[in-house]
Design a protein around this motif. Sequence first.
Motif, mmCIF file in Angstrom:
data_model
loop_
_atom_site.group_PDB
_atom_site.id
_atom_site.type_symbol
_atom_site.label_atom_id
_atom_site.label_comp_id
_atom_site.label_asym_id
_atom_site.label_seq_id
_atom_site.Cartn_x
_atom_site.Cartn_y
_atom_site.Cartn_z
ATOM 1 N N GLY A 146 33.604 -87.838 20.038
ATOM 2 C CA GLY A 146 34.443 -88.794 19.507
ATOM 3 C C GLY A 146 34.350 -89.286 18.419
ATOM 4 N N ARG A 147 32.946 -89.769 18.213
ATOM 5 C CA ARG A 147 32.396 -90.405 16.864
ATOM 6 C C ARG A 147 32.540 -89.436 15.869
ATOM 7 N NH1 ARG A 147 28.951 -92.825 20.919
ATOM 8 N NH2 ARG A 147 27.287 -91.514 20.509
ATOM 9 N N ALA A 148 32.172 -88.065 16.148
ATOM 10 C CA ALA A 148 32.053 -87.232 14.873
ATOM 11 C C ALA A 148 33.379 -87.182 14.358
ATOM 12 C CB ALA A 148 31.677 -85.872 15.428
ATOM 13 N N ARG A 149 34.499 -86.961 15.501
ATOM 14 C CA ARG A 149 35.771 -86.854 15.093
ATOM 15 C C ARG A 149 36.221 -88.143 14.173
ATOM 16 N NH1 ARG A 149 38.434 -82.153 14.873
ATOM 17 N NH2 ARG A 149 38.128 -80.657 16.935
ATOM 18 N N ALA A 150 35.793 -89.254 14.498
ATOM 19 C CA ALA A 150 36.252 -90.579 13.929
ATOM 20 C C ALA A 150 35.743 -90.431 12.470
ATOM 21 C CB ALA A 150 35.836 -91.622 14.692
ATOM 22 N N ARG A 151 34.667 -89.979 12.284
ATOM 23 C CA ARG A 151 33.912 -90.158 10.770
ATOM 24 C C ARG A 151 34.527 -89.043 10.037
ATOM 25 N NH1 ARG A 151 29.401 -93.217 10.243
ATOM 26 N NH2 ARG A 151 29.625 -92.570 7.947
ATOM 27 N N LEU A 152 34.972 -87.981 10.442
ATOM 28 C CA LEU A 152 35.566 -86.990 9.463
ATOM 29 C C LEU A 152 36.832 -87.246 8.534
ATOM 30 C CD1 LEU A 152 35.954 -83.717 11.718
ATOM 31 C CD2 LEU A 152 34.256 -84.269 9.842
ATOM 32 N N PRO A 153 37.359 -88.446 8.827
ATOM 33 C CA PRO A 153 38.600 -88.620 7.810
ATOM 34 C C PRO A 153 37.863 -89.578 6.750
ATOM 35 C CG PRO A 153 39.275 -89.411 10.108
ATOM 36 C CD PRO A 153 37.906 -88.879 10.155
ATOM 37 N N SER A 154 36.738 -89.944 6.666
ATOM 38 C CA SER A 154 35.957 -90.718 5.673
ATOM 39 C C SER A 154 35.715 -89.949 4.742
ATOM 40 C CB SER A 154 34.950 -91.426 6.228
ATOM 41 O OG SER A 154 33.688 -90.321 6.367
ATOM 42 N N SER A 155 36.103 -90.828 3.352
ATOM 43 C CA SER A 155 35.752 -90.203 2.000
ATOM 44 C C SER A 155 36.216 -88.546 1.804
ATOM 45 C CB SER A 155 34.227 -90.094 1.737
ATOM 46 O OG SER A 155 33.945 -91.582 1.793
ATOM 47 N N PRO A 156 37.563 -88.248 2.152
ATOM 48 C CA PRO A 156 37.934 -86.900 1.941
ATOM 49 C C PRO A 156 37.765 -86.209 0.550
ATOM 50 C CG PRO A 156 40.009 -88.508 1.830
ATOM 51 C CD PRO A 156 38.659 -89.207 2.371
ATOM 52 N N PRO A 157 37.098 -85.212 0.560
ATOM 53 C CA PRO A 157 36.808 -84.546 -0.868
ATOM 54 C C PRO A 157 37.984 -84.200 -1.717
ATOM 55 C CG PRO A 157 36.311 -82.887 1.072
ATOM 56 C CD PRO A 157 36.663 -84.563 1.645
ATOM 57 N N SER A 158 39.041 -83.986 -1.010
ATOM 58 C CA SER A 158 40.084 -83.430 -1.952
ATOM 59 C C SER A 158 41.610 -83.946 -1.289
ATOM 60 C CB SER A 158 40.094 -82.022 -1.874
ATOM 61 O OG SER A 158 40.300 -81.198 -0.841
ATOM 62 N N PRO A 159 42.589 -84.220 -1.976
ATOM 63 C CA PRO A 159 43.913 -84.483 -1.317
ATOM 64 C C PRO A 159 44.405 -83.697 -0.164
ATOM 65 C CG PRO A 159 43.887 -84.800 -3.690
ATOM 66 C CD PRO A 159 42.775 -84.102 -3.226
ATOM 67 N N GLY A 160 44.142 -82.240 -0.498
ATOM 68 C CA GLY A 160 44.376 -81.255 0.643
ATOM 69 C C GLY A 160 43.888 -81.344 1.959
ATOM 70 N N GLU A 161 42.753 -82.215 1.790
ATOM 71 C CA GLU A 161 42.152 -82.366 3.205
ATOM 72 C C GLU A 161 42.453 -83.500 3.992
ATOM 73 O OE1 GLU A 161 37.972 -81.441 3.416
ATOM 74 O OE2 GLU A 161 37.976 -80.063 1.814
ATOM 75 N N LEU A 162 43.400 -84.454 3.453
ATOM 76 C CA LEU A 162 43.959 -85.260 4.228
ATOM 77 C C LEU A 162 44.899 -85.171 5.363
ATOM 78 C CD1 LEU A 162 45.267 -87.525 1.020
ATOM 79 C CD2 LEU A 162 43.519 -87.995 2.487
ATOM 80 N N ALA A 163 45.322 -84.202 5.465
ATOM 81 C CA ALA A 163 46.223 -83.822 6.653
ATOM 82 C C ALA A 163 45.113 -83.558 7.642
ATOM 83 C CB ALA A 163 47.077 -82.395 6.391
ATOM 84 N N ALA A 164 44.084 -82.577 7.534
ATOM 85 C CA ALA A 164 42.908 -82.286 8.424
ATOM 86 C C ALA A 164 42.433 -83.635 8.865
ATOM 87 C CB ALA A 164 42.025 -81.251 7.848
ATOM 88 N N GLY A 165 41.966 -84.641 7.894
ATOM 89 C CA GLY A 165 41.413 -85.891 8.522
ATOM 90 C C GLY A 165 42.280 -86.904 9.280
ATOM 91 N N LEU A 166 43.851 -86.658 9.240
ATOM 92 C CA LEU A 166 44.592 -87.205 9.946
ATOM 93 C C LEU A 166 44.744 -86.786 11.525
ATOM 94 C CD1 LEU A 166 46.683 -89.514 9.597
ATOM 95 C CD2 LEU A 166 48.647 -87.716 9.191
ATOM 96 N N ALA A 167 44.378 -85.261 11.429
ATOM 97 C CA ALA A 167 44.410 -84.789 12.957
ATOM 98 C C ALA A 167 43.043 -85.087 13.544
ATOM 99 C CB ALA A 167 44.466 -83.181 12.770
ATOM 100 N N SER A 168 42.053 -85.108 12.679
ATOM 101 C CA SER A 168 40.787 -85.742 13.319
ATOM 102 C C SER A 168 40.662 -86.839 13.874
ATOM 103 C CB SER A 168 39.558 -85.162 12.323
ATOM 104 O OG SER A 168 38.407 -85.601 12.999
ATOM 105 N N GLY A 169 41.389 -87.866 12.928
ATOM 106 C CA GLY A 169 41.264 -89.086 13.534
ATOM 107 C C GLY A 169 42.213 -89.540 14.616
ATOM 108 N N ALA A 170 43.187 -88.658 14.793
ATOM 109 C CA ALA A 170 44.422 -88.616 15.893
ATOM 110 C C ALA A 170 43.409 -88.087 17.146
ATOM 111 C CB ALA A 170 45.376 -87.933 15.849
ATOM 112 N N ARG A 171 42.791 -87.140 17.117
ATOM 113 C CA ARG A 171 41.824 -86.581 18.245
ATOM 114 C C ARG A 171 40.826 -87.477 18.696
ATOM 115 N NH1 ARG A 171 41.180 -84.668 23.071
ATOM 116 N NH2 ARG A 171 39.500 -83.385 23.076
#
Length: 228
Positions: free
Chosen positions: A1-26
Amino acid sequence: GRARARLPSSPPSPGELAAGLASGARALEIAGTLGDLRLRILSTTYLEQVHYFRGDYQRVVELAKDNLAALPAEWLYESFGASAPPAVRDRCWLVLSLIQLARFAEATEHAAEAIRLAEPTQHATTVGLAHRASGMLHLARGEWATARKLSEHGFTVFKSGNVAIQLPSALAASAWASAQLGEATEAVNQIQLGEQVIEQFATTGIVAHLAWSYQALGRASLRLGRVD
């Protein structure tokens, strides 16, 4: 859970925002399953960041207010593994989003509270974030002298704490305010240094706040008649 929570931080590119959103939701889903309030608070504070960079400012406001309401008073200065306590981080994202929604009076209250809570920590990231957010608010209101004072303090604190990721936006804000105040020499020096800092930071591939920093330097240059 903590790993998933941290993934959305400092996205390297705009295209990865959707992945960050999914990770945060998980991460939030896991927090709910476990009944883990700490994980919920950590997950939410990083989700706010993702929604901000997606331009979902109203959603940031909703998440930040809910997170702050759920934060127990005795956890006020806990970071939960984030770079700064959510009590301050959430208020900063709240301020930046309220600026975009032109809700300046509301943003002013939260900016003052962020600084009040941050100062006693003497923690570079925490103090710097609060001053940067407040500086951006005063820029948006055209209160140039106050904006420069807050932004320069934020830059100084970030630099002393080696918080490189925050340097470009704080310096660019100072340059914009100096240009608006007619202090050309100071503004030009800040613009030139800002360009160097941005170029160095851009090599990391992290785009957070870089667009805003370029915009602020552009506004400063235009105000000084440096159209090139």
